[in-house]
Enzyme design. Sequence first.
Site, PDB file in Angstrom:
ATOM      1  N   ARG A  36       0.835  -1.215   0.000  1.00 25.36           N
ATOM      2  CA  ARG A  36       0.000   0.000   0.000  1.00 25.36           C
ATOM      3  C   ARG A  36       0.858   1.249   0.000  1.00 25.36           C
ATOM      4  NH1 ARG A  36      -3.558  -2.810   3.509  1.00 25.36           N
ATOM      5  NH2 ARG A  36      -2.620  -1.833   5.319  1.00 25.36           N
ATOM      6  N   ALA A  84      -4.116  -9.323  -1.830  1.00 22.16           N
ATOM      7  CA  ALA A  84      -4.542  -8.079  -1.183  1.00 22.16           C
ATOM      8  C   ALA A  84      -6.056  -8.062  -1.023  1.00 22.16           C
ATOM      9  CB  ALA A  84      -4.101  -6.878  -2.016  1.00 22.16           C
ATOM     10  N   TYR A 165     -16.289  -8.465   6.006  1.00 25.92           N
ATOM     11  CA  TYR A 165     -15.315  -9.383   5.417  1.00 25.92           C
ATOM     12  C   TYR A 165     -15.995 -10.592   4.777  1.00 25.92           C
ATOM     13  CZ  TYR A 165     -11.044 -12.226   5.162  1.00 25.92           C
ATOM     14  OH  TYR A 165      -9.984 -12.988   4.731  1.00 25.92           O
ATOM     15  N   LYS A 169     -15.356 -11.371   0.774  1.00 26.58           N
ATOM     16  CA  LYS A 169     -14.600 -12.527   0.302  1.00 26.58           C
ATOM     17  C   LYS A 169     -15.472 -13.456  -0.547  1.00 26.58           C
ATOM     18  CE  LYS A 169     -10.852 -13.335   0.937  1.00 26.58           C
ATOM     19  NZ  LYS A 169      -9.673 -12.903   0.145  1.00 26.58           N
ATOM     20  N   THR A 206      -4.720 -14.367  12.047  1.00 26.31           N
ATOM     21  CA  THR A 206      -5.307 -15.685  11.830  1.00 26.31           C
ATOM     22  C   THR A 206      -4.738 -16.706  12.816  1.00 26.31           C
ATOM     23  OG1 THR A 206      -5.631 -17.447  10.196  1.00 26.31           O
ATOM     24  CG2 THR A 206      -3.656 -16.139   9.965  1.00 26.31           C
TER      25      THR A 206
END
Length: 332
Positions: A36, A84, A165, A169, A206
Amino acid sequence: MEKNVKVCVTGGAGYLASFLIKQLLERGYIVHATLRSLGDASKVGLLKSLAHAETRLKLFEADIYSPDDFESAIKGCEIVVHMATPFQHSANANSQYKDTVEAAVGGVKVIMESCLRSNTVKRVIYTGSVVAASPLKDDGSGYKDSMDETCWTPLNLSYDFFHGYVPSKTLAEKEILSYNGKGLQVVSLACGVVGGDTIQSKMPETMAFLISQATNDEFMYKALRFLEDLLGKVPIAHVEDITEAHIFSMENEHVSGRFLCAGAFLKTAEIASLSRKLQQDISIPTEFIEDTKRETRWDSRKLEDLGFHYKCDAEKIINDSILCAKMLGNII
């Protein structure tokens, strides 16, 4: 090995991306990695410190909220690995997107069109998430008997955690798969909760979900329980296997379409039990152990049927994650 194949990896400083880039450089690939901001010294430094980075790695500045930025990184590459993704909405006055869903889907469209215009890109590997593959029935009344590649998360239901999210996704994965066979070969890897190791200086989120019981992290445990309720159980994977799955998908032309990617499928109560068995100094409070008695079955073998082999079982995934947390100071 001097492959001299150019690969673009978006989101290059992320947990999975940085681990993948390390492996690609070691195997002789030339890597175009996007960040970024090239002004972020810690992220730039991480990637530039990798072996062979001086001669085989080139960094590009690109933001998913300005997806045209990716075109220069994609130019000249044969393979694009799109990692990304926006987790939280970035409020930018110049942004064309109002939320993470628009950004994720819009970004996919622009990036895929850049791949088509390049005249060099042949394969696109998308790093998806199992949050897009829930076996929940569309009316939310229960679960299908098993979880496999036919499962898509119902978007008519509301979700307490990851409310942006989950749809981002799911819809982004559907969008990228729509390009398969239209001038590009597309592989989507819907990855489980990843742990085991990291080259970063802090524990990835995660992994924090995965071993939240061992770290007694209430917020991360609630996120883990959300995933269990979304998916029936929790698909988990070692970062080494996830990396190998990406490279396997890059190097084998017969791999195409959607694949769920996880080495084990456990209840959170089973994760807690394994954590205590493998690391006997670990203490887990009773409020972090809730057995759903749910017996949803993992029924995905598509990737393995094509020749891929998972090297890391549940014990290694969890044990390596706890050892990594200890090394990083998250467990004392």
